[in-house]
Design a protein around this motif. Sequence first.
Motif, PDB file in Angstrom:
ATOM      1  N   UNK A  84       0.905  -1.353   0.076  1.00  0.00           N
ATOM      2  CA  UNK A  84       0.102  -0.143   0.022  1.00  0.00           C
ATOM      3  C   UNK A  84       0.956   1.209   0.066  1.00  0.00           C
ATOM      4  N   UNK A  85       0.708   2.043  -0.937  1.00  0.00           N
ATOM      5  CA  UNK A  85       1.421   3.311  -0.959  1.00  0.00           C
ATOM      6  C   UNK A  85       1.193   4.377   0.145  1.00  0.00           C
ATOM      7  N   UNK A  86       2.027   5.221   0.428  1.00  0.00           N
ATOM      8  CA  UNK A  86       1.633   6.105   1.530  1.00  0.00           C
ATOM      9  C   UNK A  86       0.685   7.027   1.101  1.00  0.00           C
ATOM     10  N   UNK A  97       4.663   3.921   5.611  1.00  0.00           N
ATOM     11  CA  UNK A  97       5.680   3.845   6.667  1.00  0.00           C
ATOM     12  C   UNK A  97       5.463   4.984   7.623  1.00  0.00           C
ATOM     13  N   UNK A  98       5.692   4.392   9.074  1.00  0.00           N
ATOM     14  CA  UNK A  98       5.805   5.344  10.197  1.00  0.00           C
ATOM     15  C   UNK A  98       6.826   6.277   9.899  1.00  0.00           C
ATOM     16  N   UNK A  99       7.952   5.842   9.533  1.00  0.00           N
ATOM     17  CA  UNK A  99       9.240   6.655   9.662  1.00  0.00           C
ATOM     18  C   UNK A  99       9.018   7.872   8.604  1.00  0.00           C
ATOM     19  N   UNK A 135       3.708   9.245   6.262  1.00  0.00           N
ATOM     20  CA  UNK A 135       2.836   9.215   5.296  1.00  0.00           C
ATOM     21  C   UNK A 135       1.851   7.983   5.749  1.00  0.00           C
ATOM     22  N   UNK A 136       1.723   7.620   6.729  1.00  0.00           N
ATOM     23  CA  UNK A 136       0.899   6.277   7.240  1.00  0.00           C
ATOM     24  C   UNK A 136      -0.299   6.824   7.829  1.00  0.00           C
ATOM     25  N   UNK A 146      -6.039   7.431  -4.059  1.00  0.00           N
ATOM     26  CA  UNK A 146      -7.277   7.291  -3.794  1.00  0.00           C
ATOM     27  C   UNK A 146      -8.061   5.887  -4.233  1.00  0.00           C
ATOM     28  N   UNK A 147      -7.790   5.563  -5.364  1.00  0.00           N
ATOM     29  CA  UNK A 147      -8.381   4.418  -5.806  1.00  0.00           C
ATOM     30  C   UNK A 147      -7.639   3.311  -5.561  1.00  0.00           C
ATOM     31  N   UNK A 148      -6.466   3.404  -5.290  1.00  0.00           N
ATOM     32  CA  UNK A 148      -5.561   2.147  -4.630  1.00  0.00           C
ATOM     33  C   UNK A 148      -6.309   1.639  -3.284  1.00  0.00           C
ATOM     34  N   UNK A 149      -6.590   2.734  -2.501  1.00  0.00           N
ATOM     35  CA  UNK A 149      -6.877   2.567  -1.227  1.00  0.00           C
ATOM     36  C   UNK A 149      -8.426   2.071  -1.217  1.00  0.00           C
TER      37      UNK A 149
END
Length: 342
Positions: free
Chosen positions: A196-198, A206-208, A211-212, A249-252
Motif C-alpha cells: 500500500x502506498x503512502x 511507513x511510520x518513519x 505518510x501512514x 485514492x483508488x488504490x485505497x
Amino acid sequence: MKPDPTPDPRPVILTGDRPTGPLHLGHLAGSLRNRVALQATHRQYLLVADGQALTDNADDPDRVRRNVLEVVLDYLAVGIDPSVTAICLQSALPALAELTLLYLNLVTVARLERNPTIKEEIAARGFGRDIPAGFLCYPVAQAADITGFKADLVPVGADQAPLIEQTNEVVRRVNRQAGRAVLPEARALVPEVGRLPGVDGRAKMSKSAGNAIPLSASDDAIREAVRRMYTDPGHLRASDPGRVEGNVVFTYLDAFDPDPEAVAALKDHYRRGGLGDGAVKARLEGVLRDLIGPIRERRAALARRPGDVLDVLAEGTRAGRGVTAATLDEVRDALGLFRLAA
C-alpha cells in the motif's frame, strides 16, 4: 495459547512486526487481514520482533520497548484471537538467536547485499556503507524466525517476498547437509494489494516517512490524511478525464472498499470525466472511518487492561519457546554439531 501434546496436522503460519510504533493501514492490507482469516484453519504464531527492531534502533532501545504492547494491542484489536494464535516476543526466544548464529555461516555477505528488500531499505535509510551488521543480516534472522517455527506460510507484503526466498535457500542448505527434509520450505502469502502506498503516493506506507494512517487514527486524522492524498495531477477540473492508475485514492478503495462493483463504476466515471476528486475522497473517508472506528474502540478498551495484554504475550511466548527449542535441537543434529551427554 498452551502447547498441544498431540500432533497438529494443520499448516503453520509465522509472521510478525517490528515494534517501532503502532501498526497502520499498510500492515492491515499487507498481512493482518490474512492472519485473521487464516488463524482458525492454521497453527499461527505472531512474532513481536523486538530483536530485529534493534538493528536500526540501537541508539533508542526505549522506542522498541515501549512499542511492544502497542503492537500487541493492534493485533488483538484487528481480531487476532490469542486462544488460537500465539503472540510471541522474539527476544524471549533464545533458540532464535542461536539459529541465527548457525545460519550466518551458510550465507555470504555478497548474497545479503544482493537481496532486493535489503538494498531498498539501506537506500531508504541512507546508510551508505555504514550499515549496521545486524541490519545487513536481517534476512538471516528472519530465516531463523520462520524455520524456528517450521512455518509453511508467511503472510507478508509484496516487498518482503525476497526475504522468504532467502529463507528457503537456508532451508535447502540445511536439508542438503542433513540428507533429509529437516525444515520445510516456506511460501510467501501476498494479498492482492500487497503493498500500500503512502498518502503522498511516493513510497510505501511507513511510520518513519510520516505518510501512514495508524489503525488507531481518529476521524479527524483520517479526514486530514485523505485530504492530502495524491490523485491525478492532470485532473484539474471535475469535467476532465482522470487517470486511475497510480491514483492513491483508488488504490485505497481497491484495498478497503467492501463494494468492488461500486468502485469499478467510480473508476469508469472518473476516466471519462465528470467526477471530482472531492467526491472520490469523500467515499474513501467514509470507508476508512467505518473500517478504523471499531478497531480504534476495541484497542482503547484493551489498553485499559494492560495486565491482560501482558498475560497474552507471556502465554504465547511460552508456547513459542518450546516449539523453537525443539527445532534448534533438530538443526544442530542436522549440521552435525557436537552433542554433550545429558
